[in-house]
Design a protein around this motif. Sequence first.
Motif, PDB file in Angstrom:
ATOM      1  N   ILE A   9       0.847  -1.183   0.000  1.00 30.75           N
ATOM      2  CA  ILE A   9       0.000   0.000   0.000  1.00 30.75           C
ATOM      3  C   ILE A   9       0.890   1.243   0.000  1.00 30.75           C
ATOM      4  N   ALA A  10       0.599   2.181  -0.887  1.00 32.71           N
ATOM      5  CA  ALA A  10       1.268   3.481  -0.880  1.00 32.71           C
ATOM      6  C   ALA A  10       0.422   4.427  -0.035  1.00 32.71           C
ATOM      7  N   ILE A  11       1.042   5.037   0.961  1.00 32.30           N
ATOM      8  CA  ILE A  11       0.350   5.991   1.827  1.00 32.30           C
ATOM      9  C   ILE A  11       0.865   7.383   1.475  1.00 32.30           C
ATOM     10  N   VAL A  12      -0.042   8.227   0.984  1.00 32.47           N
ATOM     11  CA  VAL A  12       0.328   9.568   0.527  1.00 32.47           C
ATOM     12  C   VAL A  12      -0.406  10.587   1.398  1.00 32.47           C
ATOM     13  N   ASP A  13       0.344  11.223   2.293  1.00 38.01           N
ATOM     14  CA  ASP A  13      -0.250  12.195   3.216  1.00 38.01           C
ATOM     15  C   ASP A  13       0.861  13.100   3.717  1.00 38.01           C
ATOM     16  N   SER A  38       3.962  13.731  -0.203  1.00 36.69           N
ATOM     17  CA  SER A  38       3.187  14.578  -1.111  1.00 36.69           C
ATOM     18  C   SER A  38       2.772  13.784  -2.342  1.00 36.69           C
ATOM     19  N   ALA A  39       1.787  14.333  -3.026  1.00 35.87           N
ATOM     20  CA  ALA A  39       1.351  13.728  -4.285  1.00 35.87           C
ATOM     21  C   ALA A  39       2.478  13.798  -5.311  1.00 35.87           C
ATOM     22  N   GLU A  40       3.198  14.910  -5.321  1.00 38.72           N
ATOM     23  CA  GLU A  40       4.296  15.071  -6.263  1.00 38.72           C
ATOM     24  C   GLU A  40       5.378  14.018  -6.039  1.00 38.72           C
ATOM     25  N   GLU A  41       5.701  13.761  -4.779  1.00 39.79           N
ATOM     26  CA  GLU A  41       6.711  12.744  -4.457  1.00 39.79           C
ATOM     27  C   GLU A  41       6.256  11.365  -4.945  1.00 39.79           C
ATOM     28  N   GLY A  62       0.874  21.487  -1.752  1.00 40.92           N
ATOM     29  CA  GLY A  62       1.076  21.221  -3.176  1.00 40.92           C
ATOM     30  C   GLY A  62      -0.184  20.623  -3.778  1.00 40.92           C
ATOM     31  N   MET A  63       0.015  19.604  -4.595  1.00 40.56           N
ATOM     32  CA  MET A  63      -1.083  18.957  -5.317  1.00 40.56           C
ATOM     33  C   MET A  63      -2.023  18.218  -4.363  1.00 40.56           C
ATOM     34  N   SER A  64      -3.308  18.310  -4.638  1.00 43.71           N
ATOM     35  CA  SER A  64      -4.294  17.600  -3.811  1.00 43.71           C
ATOM     36  C   SER A  64      -4.369  16.133  -4.203  1.00 43.71           C
ATOM     37  N   GLY A  65      -4.936  15.333  -3.326  1.00 45.30           N
ATOM     38  CA  GLY A  65      -5.149  13.921  -3.622  1.00 45.30           C
ATOM     39  C   GLY A  65      -6.117  13.716  -4.780  1.00 45.30           C
ATOM     40  N   ILE A  66      -7.082  14.623  -4.936  1.00 44.65           N
ATOM     41  CA  ILE A  66      -8.045  14.531  -6.044  1.00 44.65           C
ATOM     42  C   ILE A  66      -7.328  14.786  -7.373  1.00 44.65           C
TER      43      ILE A  66
END
Length: 123
Positions: A9-13, A38-41, A62-66
Amino acid sequence: MPAATRKTIAIVDDDRNLRESLQDLLETEGFESYLYASAEEFLAQFGSQPVDCILADVRMTGMSGIDMLRILRAKPDCPPVLIMTSYADTRMEDRALSGGAMAFLAKPLASRDLIACVRKAVT
């Protein structure tokens, strides 16, 4: 679960404490996880490490999850994406689900519900 069959699982937060708490929870349930601030990472590394599911926050620096979801869904190899947020409302939930999210989870996350969604996403 043997390491070779463990789902990842990738956890992006952008909240480090939450990322690490989610990692601990998922690992006790037999999952492996990668953490991204981050989403960018995450997008910069997408494809370099195989993931079976992505768990992403909506509001991040930065970029949102949506927005990340929109980019990922355009890729043919996009794994299931679960969106989570502390700012849940029906409009945001509609945007996430119509954008291709498999689930929309309100924080604070109920551990049982989160694990059930992750298991459903990776099977």
